[in-house]
Motif scaffolding. Structure first.
Motif, PDB file in Angstrom:
ATOM      1  N   ALA A 194       0.829  -1.207   0.000  1.00 17.49           N
ATOM      2  CA  ALA A 194       0.000   0.000   0.000  1.00 17.49           C
ATOM      3  C   ALA A 194       0.865   1.260   0.000  1.00 17.49           C
ATOM      4  CB  ALA A 194      -0.937  -0.009   1.207  1.00 17.49           C
ATOM      5  N   ALA A 195       1.970   1.227   0.748  1.00 18.03           N
ATOM      6  CA  ALA A 195       2.874   2.382   0.785  1.00 18.03           C
ATOM      7  C   ALA A 195       3.487   2.635  -0.594  1.00 18.03           C
ATOM      8  CB  ALA A 195       3.969   2.148   1.822  1.00 18.03           C
ATOM      9  N   ARG A 197       2.149   1.887  -3.493  1.00 19.85           N
ATOM     10  CA  ARG A 197       1.129   2.443  -4.384  1.00 19.85           C
ATOM     11  C   ARG A 197       0.776   3.884  -4.001  1.00 19.85           C
ATOM     12  NH1 ARG A 197       2.445  -1.229  -6.767  1.00 19.85           N
ATOM     13  NH2 ARG A 197       3.410   0.565  -7.764  1.00 19.85           N
ATOM     14  N   THR A 198       0.938   4.234  -2.731  1.00 17.57           N
ATOM     15  CA  THR A 198       0.715   5.615  -2.309  1.00 17.57           C
ATOM     16  C   THR A 198       1.763   6.533  -2.935  1.00 17.57           C
ATOM     17  OG1 THR A 198      -0.244   4.888  -0.200  1.00 17.57           O
ATOM     18  CG2 THR A 198       0.550   7.163  -0.321  1.00 17.57           C
ATOM     19  N   ASP A 199       3.017   6.060  -2.928  1.00 14.12           N
ATOM     20  CA  ASP A 199       4.115   6.851  -3.498  1.00 14.12           C
ATOM     21  C   ASP A 199       4.089   6.862  -5.022  1.00 14.12           C
ATOM     22  OD1 ASP A 199       4.979   7.333  -0.933  1.00 14.12           O
ATOM     23  OD2 ASP A 199       6.469   5.721  -0.941  1.00 14.12           O
ATOM     24  N   PRO A 201       1.229   5.792  -7.523  1.00 16.99           N
ATOM     25  CA  PRO A 201      -0.082   5.249  -7.907  1.00 16.99           C
ATOM     26  C   PRO A 201      -0.112   4.859  -9.382  1.00 16.99           C
ATOM     27  CG  PRO A 201      -0.194   7.629  -7.606  1.00 16.99           C
ATOM     28  CD  PRO A 201       1.150   7.208  -7.134  1.00 16.99           C
ATOM     29  N   SER A 207      -4.472   1.577  -5.839  1.00 18.94           N
ATOM     30  CA  SER A 207      -4.358   3.029  -6.039  1.00 18.94           C
ATOM     31  C   SER A 207      -5.724   3.692  -5.983  1.00 18.94           C
ATOM     32  CB  SER A 207      -3.683   3.317  -7.386  1.00 18.94           C
ATOM     33  OG  SER A 207      -2.370   2.795  -7.426  1.00 18.94           O
ATOM     34  N   ILE A 210      -6.871   3.812  -2.330  1.00 21.51           N
ATOM     35  CA  ILE A 210      -6.141   4.851  -1.596  1.00 21.51           C
ATOM     36  C   ILE A 210      -6.674   6.232  -1.973  1.00 21.51           C
ATOM     37  CG2 ILE A 210      -3.894   5.964  -1.344  1.00 21.51           C
ATOM     38  CD1 ILE A 210      -2.676   3.128  -1.668  1.00 21.51           C
ATOM     39  N   ARG A 213      -9.862   6.838  -0.233  1.00 17.63           N
ATOM     40  CA  ARG A 213      -9.656   7.126   1.181  1.00 17.63           C
ATOM     41  C   ARG A 213      -9.213   8.568   1.373  1.00 17.63           C
ATOM     42  NH1 ARG A 213      -4.891   3.991   3.945  1.00 17.63           N
ATOM     43  NH2 ARG A 213      -3.708   5.619   2.891  1.00 17.63           N
ATOM     44  N   GLU A 214      -8.307   9.019   0.501  1.00 17.59           N
ATOM     45  CA  GLU A 214      -7.784  10.362   0.667  1.00 17.59           C
ATOM     46  C   GLU A 214      -8.802  11.430   0.269  1.00 17.59           C
ATOM     47  OE1 GLU A 214      -4.160  10.203  -1.529  1.00 17.59           O
ATOM     48  OE2 GLU A 214      -3.036   9.295   0.123  1.00 17.59           O
TER      49      GLU A 214
END
Length: 401
Positions: A194-195, A197-199, A201, A207, A210, A213-214
């Motif tokens: 997950a980290a 894909r956060t950095d 996407p 992605s 995330i 969620r954001e």
């Protein structure tokens, strides 16, 4: 329940002869119940007074369930399979776009290409192994694992580790320390994914989750994200892996049925549906909980009891499927009613993908190797050490063209 698993069908038949609902003892001497009969299970799965949220699990709520209980993850992981009502609808809506019929059809060329590549690998493995190769390892596993991880956005370097951890999580014969270690490691791996894909996407489900969620912080919490990924990976490959494996075993043991399909007397879709009924990939799935004392088929299931859904038993229930329910028959056609993909609000969201993967896999496998046969007798195949998953641990075959 036998925590070491094994073939469930003889025990299922014995239990069904006594009734559609039965009391069971789960690992750790935890009292539960199982719904085995087809009609009773169908009613139970869609009953408005049956919940999935573990807040309704009386023994867990009272503190009677120890850490490391091998089935605890099924009850406590945060995601669609442990949510009810609006929470369930919210979580399901976030993931469902990746599993629509249109999206599944878009994936077909990739599934076909991967299938061809894996068949080449199976052939090479057999050549290197004196004509014998493990179909489960070289074909039935990497196909759904590759597809679900590609859909999610999980890099190939994690695939083997995630399968090993999935296998531990669905096992019912492991001790508390091993169970907790598997859970912790799974969370660590998925947090790393997950980290990443956060950095960085991409055009993948992680992605998208995330981003959702954001966009709205309370829409998908961090624990829900990891729980959703865990459930999607486990359900997205373990069940299809078992389905393909069980179908190959069934066809090798029933060459007349294979001949029917190859001559056009039945379709590969018929094979998939009959396998789902006759040898369900999931035997007993945890858990659902009545929110009040519930009478089902004349048996009372007390409020707060953990209940197993007996899919493999329901598939061979003679009251629903007739006196020949034990026979593998791909010509049942529209009569192949089964509950192996669930029923009601929690019906398997990945059903279209599982069906497509399995029909592609089976049709191309037997087109490439029409004389494929088991390399050892069926009775000698090692079974899953779980009463949740229903299959074998290895499937040595001779892939003959």
């Amino acid at each position: 329940m036998d925590p070491s698993g094994g073939c469930p069908h003889a025990a299922n038949a014995r239990l069904l002869s006594q009734g559609a609902v039965t009391a069971v003892v789960l690992p750790g001497e935890v009292e539960g119940m199982a719904v085995l009969g087809h009609d009773a299970l169908r009613e139970f799965l869609a009953h408005p007074d049956v919940a999935k949220d573990a807040k309704h699990f009386a023994a867990l709520r009272s503190g009677a369930i120890a850490d490391g209980w091998p089935l605890k993850t099924f009850a406590t992981v945060q995601g669609m399979t442990t949510a009810d009502g609006a929470d369930h609808r919210r979580l399901r809506s976030l993931v469902s776009k990746a599993f629509t019929a249109r999206r599944v059809e878009e994936l077909r060329p990739r599934v076909e290409a991967l299938t061809t590549s894996l068949l080449d690998g199976l052939d090479r493995a057999a050549t290197a192994g004196d004509g014998v190769a493990d179909l489960r390892e070289h074909f039935a596993l990497p196909l759904p694992m590759g597809v679900i991880c590609e859909l999610l956005g999980v890099d190939a370097e994690h695939h083997d580790r995630l399968h090993r951890l999935s296998n531990r999580i669905v096992a019912t014969d492991i001790g508390p320390a091993e169970a907790m270690a598997a859970d912790r490691e799974m969370v660590e791996v998925l947090s790393t994914v997950a980290a990443a894909r956060t950095d960085d996407p991409g055009d993948d489900l992680i992605s998208a989750l995330i981003a959702a969620r954001e966009a709205n912080g309370d829409r998908l919490g961090p624990h829900e994200l990891i729980g959703t990924l865990m459930l999607t990976i486990i359900a997205g490959h373990e069940t299809t892996l078992n389905l393909i494996t069980n179908a190959v075993r069934a066809l090798c043991a029933h060459r007349d049925q294979l001949d029917l399909v190859r001559s056009g007397g039945a379709s590969w879709g018929d094979v998939v549906e009959e396998t789902l009924r006759w040898d369900s990939p999931v035997s007993y799935f945890p858990f659902r909980y009545p929110t009040r004392d519930l009478t089902l088929d004349g048996t009372v299931i007390p409020k707060g009891t953990p209940v197993l859904a007996g899919y493999s038993a329901a598939g061979r229930d003679k009251k629903a499927h007739g006196p020949a329910a034990d026979r593998f028959d791909v010509t049942r056609g529209g009569e192949t009613r089964h509950l192996s993909l669930g029923h009601g609000a929690h019906y398997c969201m990945g059903a279209p993908l599982a069906r497509m993967e399995s029909t592609v896999a089976l049709s191309r496998l037997f087109a490439r190797f029409p004389d494929l046969e088991l390399a050892v007798p069926e009775a000698e195949l090692p079974r899953h050490a779980s009463f949740v998953g229903n299959s074998v641990q290895a499937l040595p075959v001779r892939p003959r063209g």
